[in-house]
Motif scaffolding. Structure first.
Motif, PDB file in Angstrom:
ATOM      1  N   PRO A 199      30.579  44.974  19.393  1.00  0.00           N
ATOM      2  CA  PRO A 199      32.025  44.715  19.406  1.00  0.00           C
ATOM      3  C   PRO A 199      32.704  45.448  20.556  1.00  0.00           C
ATOM      4  N   GLY A 200      33.630  44.758  21.189  1.00  0.00           N
ATOM      5  CA  GLY A 200      34.369  45.349  22.287  1.00  0.00           C
ATOM      6  C   GLY A 200      33.793  45.105  23.665  1.00  0.00           C
ATOM      7  N   THR A 201      32.675  44.380  23.751  1.00  0.00           N
ATOM      8  CA  THR A 201      32.085  44.098  25.058  1.00  0.00           C
ATOM      9  C   THR A 201      32.820  42.942  25.735  1.00  0.00           C
ATOM     10  N   LEU A 202      33.236  43.167  26.967  1.00  0.00           N
ATOM     11  CA  LEU A 202      33.834  42.097  27.773  1.00  0.00           C
ATOM     12  C   LEU A 202      32.708  41.311  28.433  1.00  0.00           C
ATOM     13  N   VAL A 203      32.741  39.979  28.281  1.00  0.00           N
ATOM     14  CA  VAL A 203      31.664  39.140  28.794  1.00  0.00           C
ATOM     15  C   VAL A 203      32.237  37.961  29.566  1.00  0.00           C
ATOM     16  N   ALA A 204      31.424  37.454  30.478  1.00  0.00           N
ATOM     17  CA  ALA A 204      31.649  36.125  31.037  1.00  0.00           C
ATOM     18  C   ALA A 204      30.885  35.156  30.146  1.00  0.00           C
ATOM     19  N   VAL A 205      31.562  34.145  29.639  1.00  0.00           N
ATOM     20  CA  VAL A 205      30.965  33.277  28.628  1.00  0.00           C
ATOM     21  C   VAL A 205      30.987  31.819  29.069  1.00  0.00           C
ATOM     22  N   ARG A 206      29.907  31.134  28.760  1.00  0.00           N
ATOM     23  CA  ARG A 206      29.854  29.681  28.899  1.00  0.00           C
ATOM     24  C   ARG A 206      29.481  29.109  27.547  1.00  0.00           C
ATOM     25  N   TRP A 207      30.264  28.118  27.091  1.00  0.00           N
ATOM     26  CA  TRP A 207      30.008  27.479  25.797  1.00  0.00           C
ATOM     27  C   TRP A 207      29.634  26.026  26.023  1.00  0.00           C
ATOM     28  N   ARG A 208      28.630  25.564  25.297  1.00  0.00           N
ATOM     29  CA  ARG A 208      28.223  24.156  25.336  1.00  0.00           C
ATOM     30  C   ARG A 208      28.071  23.639  23.912  1.00  0.00           C
ATOM     31  N   GLY A 209      28.595  22.435  23.692  1.00  0.00           N
ATOM     32  CA  GLY A 209      28.467  21.795  22.382  1.00  0.00           C
ATOM     33  C   GLY A 209      28.805  20.326  22.489  1.00  0.00           C
ATOM     34  N   ARG A 210      28.344  19.553  21.519  1.00  0.00           N
ATOM     35  CA  ARG A 210      28.602  18.109  21.564  1.00  0.00           C
ATOM     36  C   ARG A 210      30.054  17.797  21.279  1.00  0.00           C
ATOM     37  N   LEU A 211      30.650  18.500  20.293  1.00  0.00           N
ATOM     38  CA  LEU A 211      32.039  18.273  19.915  1.00  0.00           C
ATOM     39  C   LEU A 211      32.741  19.624  19.769  1.00  0.00           C
ATOM     40  N   PRO A 212      34.068  19.684  19.961  1.00  0.00           N
ATOM     41  CA  PRO A 212      34.777  20.962  19.888  1.00  0.00           C
ATOM     42  C   PRO A 212      34.592  21.686  18.560  1.00  0.00           C
ATOM     43  N   GLU A 213      34.466  20.925  17.462  1.00  0.00           N
ATOM     44  CA  GLU A 213      34.356  21.557  16.149  1.00  0.00           C
ATOM     45  C   GLU A 213      32.945  22.047  15.834  1.00  0.00           C
ATOM     46  N   HIS A 214      31.971  21.734  16.677  1.00  0.00           N
ATOM     47  CA  HIS A 214      30.606  22.208  16.464  1.00  0.00           C
ATOM     48  C   HIS A 214      30.480  23.676  16.844  1.00  0.00           C
ATOM     49  N   LEU A 215      29.463  24.346  16.269  1.00  0.00           N
ATOM     50  CA  LEU A 215      29.217  25.748  16.598  1.00  0.00           C
ATOM     51  C   LEU A 215      28.893  25.911  18.076  1.00  0.00           C
ATOM     52  N   GLY A 216      28.012  25.098  18.601  1.00  0.00           N
ATOM     53  CA  GLY A 216      27.661  25.165  20.011  1.00  0.00           C
ATOM     54  C   GLY A 216      26.879  26.413  20.376  1.00  0.00           C
ATOM     55  N   HIS A 217      26.611  26.565  21.673  1.00  0.00           N
ATOM     56  CA  HIS A 217      25.796  27.669  22.168  1.00  0.00           C
ATOM     57  C   HIS A 217      26.557  28.444  23.236  1.00  0.00           C
ATOM     58  N   PHE A 218      26.454  29.774  23.163  1.00  0.00           N
ATOM     59  CA  PHE A 218      27.017  30.657  24.171  1.00  0.00           C
ATOM     60  C   PHE A 218      25.925  31.106  25.139  1.00  0.00           C
ATOM     61  N   THR A 219      26.289  31.204  26.402  1.00  0.00           N
ATOM     62  CA  THR A 219      25.542  31.980  27.375  1.00  0.00           C
ATOM     63  C   THR A 219      26.460  33.112  27.817  1.00  0.00           C
ATOM     64  N   LEU A 220      26.023  34.346  27.624  1.00  0.00           N
ATOM     65  CA  LEU A 220      26.882  35.503  27.850  1.00  0.00           C
ATOM     66  C   LEU A 220      26.321  36.390  28.955  1.00  0.00           C
ATOM     67  N   GLU A 221      27.217  36.865  29.818  1.00  0.00           N
ATOM     68  CA  GLU A 221      26.867  37.852  30.827  1.00  0.00           C
ATOM     69  C   GLU A 221      27.797  39.052  30.647  1.00  0.00           C
ATOM     70  N   PRO A 222      27.242  40.223  30.347  1.00  0.00           N
ATOM     71  CA  PRO A 222      28.114  41.383  30.116  1.00  0.00           C
ATOM     72  C   PRO A 222      28.863  41.794  31.375  1.00  0.00           C
ATOM     73  N   VAL A 223      30.124  42.143  31.197  1.00  0.00           N
ATOM     74  CA  VAL A 223      30.953  42.650  32.290  1.00  0.00           C
ATOM     75  C   VAL A 223      31.220  44.142  32.102  1.00  0.00           C
ATOM     76  N   LYS A 224      31.644  44.514  30.882  1.00  0.00           N
ATOM     77  CA  LYS A 224      31.881  45.924  30.583  1.00  0.00           C
ATOM     78  C   LYS A 224      31.734  46.143  29.089  1.00  0.00           C
ATOM     79  N   GLY A 225      30.944  47.136  28.703  1.00  0.00           N
ATOM     80  CA  GLY A 225      30.771  47.493  27.296  1.00  0.00           C
ATOM     81  C   GLY A 225      31.650  48.682  26.954  1.00  0.00           C
ATOM     82  N   TYR A 226      32.806  48.433  26.360  1.00  0.00           N
ATOM     83  CA  TYR A 226      33.757  49.510  26.074  1.00  0.00           C
ATOM     84  C   TYR A 226      33.255  50.458  24.988  1.00  0.00           C
ATOM     85  N   ALA A 227      32.542  49.945  23.996  1.00  0.00           N
ATOM     86  CA  ALA A 227      32.118  50.793  22.883  1.00  0.00           C
ATOM     87  C   ALA A 227      31.235  51.944  23.355  1.00  0.00           C
TER      88      ALA A 227
END
Length: 243
Positions: free
Chosen positions: A50-78
């Motif tokens: 919790p509290g990590t700033l990330v660059a995120v890319r989300w992919r999914g078939r429809l907006p209401e779907h869970l979809g998949h994240f690809t995350l790249e950490p930018v800064k871990g505040y914790a």
């Protein structure tokens, strides 16, 4: 569908053998969940704190779907608060409140920016007062701002000392004194008097808790917020102060 954004990790939970479901506050897409493949690996574990700033890319078939994240950490505040249990508890509490309070997919860029600002101030000497002010800002962002600038009865602002638990409006000491048992105390640092202190912060946490439960959550606070209050109260007690 496919989008990219900035995100703050609010929480994560295991999913399957090695993956995780992460919930983020994204700047332009609001609170959003997604599957992180390999999220339980040693490489990804720090990213999902919790509290990590990330660059995120989300992919999914429809907006209401869970979809998949690809995350790249930018800064871990914790990581900066591992030696400061109270500030770390405040960071985790803020993340838990945002997750509990915000509707899915509703953008709140001001709240995103404010959360990062809070993280950056938690290592300061007045971190606890800053946290209380952040909770007041959270209430305002979600449409339940408190009116602490002048007395609801007289319009004066000479010595505001209490807050109505029903309306969230301040009243002066002279007006509120006969009803003090039915009112919430207004800490001096929220009324523009003084720099706060342990007892004032404890009053501030009680004040914001009342309105968060009543107007935002419609129920109890997240356990992480309760732990912050308990930890702070215990620290005050150890210092010999009554809060």
């Amino acid at each position: 569908m496919d989008w990219s954004d900035q995100g703050i990790v609010l929480s994560s939970r295991p999913q399957g053998e090695g993956s995780a479901v992460a919930t983020l506050l994204t700047r332009d897409h609001g609170r959003h969940a997604g599957m992180v493949m390999g999220g339980r690996s040693a490489r990804q574990r720090g990213t999902l704190e919790p509290g990590t700033l990330v660059a995120v890319r989300w992919r999914g078939r429809l907006p209401e779907h869970l979809g998949h994240f690809t995350l790249e950490p930018v800064k871990g505040y914790a990581a900066g608060f591992f030696d400061d249990a109270q500030a770390l508890a405040a960071l985790i509490s803020a993340c838990a409140l945002v997750e509990a309070a915000l509707p899915e997919h509703e953008p709140h860029p001001a709240l995103f920016d404010g959360l990062l600002t809070l993280f950056g101030l938690l290592d300061g000497p007045a971190w606890a007062e800053t946290y209380v002010r952040w909770e007041i800002g959270l209430l305002a962002e979600l449409g339940f701002g408190l009116d602490l600038d002048r007395c609801a009865v007289t319009g004066a602002n000479d010595y505001l000392a209490f807050v109505s638990p029903r309306t969230g409006r301040a009243v002066t000491a002279s007006v509120g004194e006969p009803y003090r048992d039915r009112l919430l105390p207004l800490p001096d640092f929220l009324a523009g008097r003084g720099g706060g202190g342990p007892a004032a912060v404890a009053d501030g946490l009680r004040l914001t808790a009342h309105f968060l439960e009543r107007h935002v959550l419609n129920g109890p606070l997240p356990p992480a917020r309760d732990r912050l209050r308990e930890r702070y109260a215990n620290a005050v007690a150890r210092a010999g102060l009554n809060c």
